[in-house]
Design a protein around this motif. Structure first.
Motif, PDB file in Angstrom:
ATOM      1  N   SER B  64       0.835  -1.204   0.000  1.00  0.00           N
ATOM      2  CA  SER B  64       0.000   0.000   0.000  1.00  0.00           C
ATOM      3  C   SER B  64       0.870   1.254   0.000  1.00  0.00           C
ATOM      4  O   SER B  64       0.560   2.239  -0.679  1.00  0.00           O
ATOM      5  CB  SER B  64      -0.925   0.002   1.218  1.00  0.00           C
ATOM      6  N   GLN B 101      -7.494   0.621  -0.001  1.00  0.00           N
ATOM      7  CA  GLN B 101      -7.768  -0.658   0.645  1.00  0.00           C
ATOM      8  C   GLN B 101      -9.050  -0.558   1.472  1.00  0.00           C
ATOM      9  O   GLN B 101      -9.865  -1.466   1.480  1.00  0.00           O
ATOM     10  CB  GLN B 101      -6.576  -1.036   1.528  1.00  0.00           C
ATOM     11  N   ASP B 173      -6.073  -1.229  -4.638  1.00  0.00           N
ATOM     12  CA  ASP B 173      -5.467  -1.845  -3.457  1.00  0.00           C
ATOM     13  C   ASP B 173      -6.420  -2.885  -2.878  1.00  0.00           C
ATOM     14  O   ASP B 173      -7.342  -2.554  -2.139  1.00  0.00           O
ATOM     15  CB  ASP B 173      -5.149  -0.763  -2.409  1.00  0.00           C
ATOM     16  N   GLU B 174      -6.203  -4.110  -3.229  1.00  0.00           N
ATOM     17  CA  GLU B 174      -7.049  -5.233  -2.804  1.00  0.00           C
ATOM     18  C   GLU B 174      -8.539  -4.941  -3.022  1.00  0.00           C
ATOM     19  O   GLU B 174      -9.329  -4.953  -2.075  1.00  0.00           O
ATOM     20  CB  GLU B 174      -6.772  -5.572  -1.334  1.00  0.00           C
TER      21      GLU B 174
END
Ligand SMILES: Nc1ncnc2c1ncn2[C@@H]1O[C@H](COP(=O)(O)OP(=O)(O)OP(=O)(O)O)[C@@H](O)[C@H]1O
Ligand SMILES: [Mg+2]
Lengths: 235, 254
Positions: B64, B101, B173-174
């Motif tokens: 991240s 995220q 991010d994910e």
């Protein structure tokens, strides 16, 4: 004891009949305090937004000052406003002393620090949450402040209600610059303060009941704002 | 950091849109420190235009942080990040988008979240907004408060909101971390689609299957360093670094 019971009976009578004098006093109270809130919102919200979203030299000191001013005693504000507005003061030429305008000025001075400090807190919390997303989107500063104010609307309304509650209930400032002149500058709190000592318990009690009702309504409004905010996941 | 964000956003007004492509990306000797620890520990990296770059690595590896640095949200301690020669910052970020995220949705309705970005990046466009909502399977939720939606729905909204700005580079991010299989498929289809439109996608994921489906190349991070940067074709069957081998084998990588 007899007197008190009689006073209560009369007070409820006054309220239920909405006696002319009573109505005029309530109307002036609301006009003065609501105008003061509007002015404090015009000054305090932008100032709060500025403090919440920018970093500059002296910001910390300003924050301490604004927070300290939140606790200003109304009589002190009244005294300062009196000195400003009296004939010898810098704004004496305006001849505002003992007018509703003077009372509005005094109450605006009293609650602007409250609106500034509390809205700063509300906006800064939201700004912290949004900061990275807004940076990613390259949101310009003015747009960012606008979005924060819109999205924090429930919190900011609560702030304004707190300011109104404080203004409508204070007596120290308005009594000094207003003077409790019948039909001119007599508002609920000054009437209660002075009519009680003159023995007109019924009018004082009637006004007390109305003031209490207003305080309750303000609290109910705050509560329902919070519920609405929670329901729409604003919290 | 708040200081920097405040200044960045103010400067954002002055950014002109360049039309030149942003790739290749060149990262040279990049480090980033916090609390006396080097969390990004001398990373050098080149990314080309081709395909989706997947960043993998164990929790806390710095994935991240790395994409925040690439997106210009953080200032490098040392080293250099350039997008087609231009230093990462306000100028490059204006044509990039990122899905964090933890998605940050505005306290507004679902459609207002997209409208905000559309207005910011060119102008209101209700037709395009509705199309995006449909792509995210959120057409029937348009008027709901965004933050009252489920976690997965919020992630899908964050994804199409990022697309609303028509970025040249998209950081994810994910984006499927807490999604059900149908939603994962929906997001992967979106990624494949924008990829076809020529958007560079940088995807962080722990899902090896997803990485296999989407990746053109894989950057494997370990303790703030690039353990390996390998074409997808060889990464999954034959990773060259031992942390990546252990990670793919399901061993705990520390
Ligand atoms: N602002 C910060 N200040 C201090 N330490 C930080 C900061 N941001 C991240 N870290 C630390 O840096 C390390 C890398 O963080 P990062 O979020 O990049 O990990 P990650 O690879 O994305 O992990 P995950 O897979 O769990 O998302 C972590 O140990 C984290 O605690
Ligand atoms: Mg991460």
């Amino acid at each position: 004891m007899q007197d008190f019971a009689e006073a209560f009976r009369l007070a409820f009578h006054l309220v239920s009949q909405m006696d002319d004098e009573l109505a005029a006093i309530i109307a002036l109270s609301l006009r003065v305090s609501l105008t003061a809130v509007a002015i404090s919102a015009l000054i305090g919200l932008p100032l709060g937004a500025l403090l919440a979203t920018t970093r500059f030299r002296g910001r910390g000191g300003l924050l301490v000052l604004v927070n300290a001013l939140m606790g200003l005693p109304p009589v002190v504000v009244g005294l300062l406003a009196y000195m400003m507005l009296s004939n010898a003061g810098p704004m004496g030429f305006l001849q505002l002393l003992y007018t509703p305008t003077a009372m509005i000025i005094a109450q605006a001075i009293l609650i602007t620090p409250i609106v500034t400090a509390l809205s700063r807190q509300v906006l800064e919390d939201l700004n912290t949450e949004y900061a990275e997303q807004f940076a990613s989107l390259s949101v310009p500063w003015a747009t960012r402040v606008g979005a924060l104010i819109v999205d924090a609307r429930y919190g900011l309304l609560t702030v304004l209600l707190a300011g109104f509650g404080r203004a409508v209930a204070e007596v120290g400032a308005v009594i000094i610059v207003g003077g409790n002149i019948a039909h001119l500058t007599r508002v609920m709190t000054t009437a209660i303060a002075l009519e009680t000592s003159k023995g007109d318990l019924a009018l004082a009690l009637a006004l007390g009941i109305v003031l209490l009702a207003i305080a309750l309504s303000v609290n109910a409004a705050v509560m329902s704002l919070r519920l609405t905010a929670e329901r729409t996941a604003h919290g | 950091m708040a200081d920097r964000l405040a200044i960045d956003a103010a400067a954002g007004q002055a950014i002109a849109r360049s039309t030149a492509g942003q790739l290749p990306l060149n990262v040279l000797g990049l480090t980033w420190k916090a609390g006396g620890k080097r969390l990004i520990d001398v990373i050098s990296l080149q990314l080309g235009d081709g395909g989706v770059t997947v960043i993998m690595g164990p929790n806390g590896a710095g994935k991240s942080l790395l994409i925040r640095l690439l997106h210009g949200l953080l200032e490098p301690e040392t080293g250099e990040i350039t997008w087609n020669g231009e230093r990462a910052g306000d100028g490059t970020r204006a044509q990039q988008a990122m899905v964090f995220q933890k998605p940050v949705l505005l306290r507004r309705s679902v459609s207002a979240n997209i409208d905000f970005v559309l207005k910011l990046k060119g102008g209101a466009d209700p037709t395009y907004r509705d199309e995006l909502l449909a792509r995210a399977g959120l057409a029937d939720k348009a008027r709901q408060p965004a933050r009252a939606m489920s976690g997965g729905e919020q992630q899908r909204l964050a994804m199409v909101r990022a697309l609303a700005s028509k970025p040249q580079v998209l950081f994810l991010d994910e984006p499927t971390a807490s999604l059900d299989p149908a939603s994962v498929h929906m997001i992967e289809t979106m990624i494949a689609d924008v990829r076809k439109e020529g958007v560079k996608v940088v995807l962080v994921t722990h899902d090896a299957g997803q990485a296999r489906r989407l990746a053109h190349d894989v950057v494997f991070l370990h303790r703030g360093r690039v353990a390996e940067h390998t074409p997808a074709a060889s990464f999954f069957d034959n990773p060259s670094s031992s942390p990546a081998r252990d990670y793919l084998a399901g061993k705990i990588v520390l």
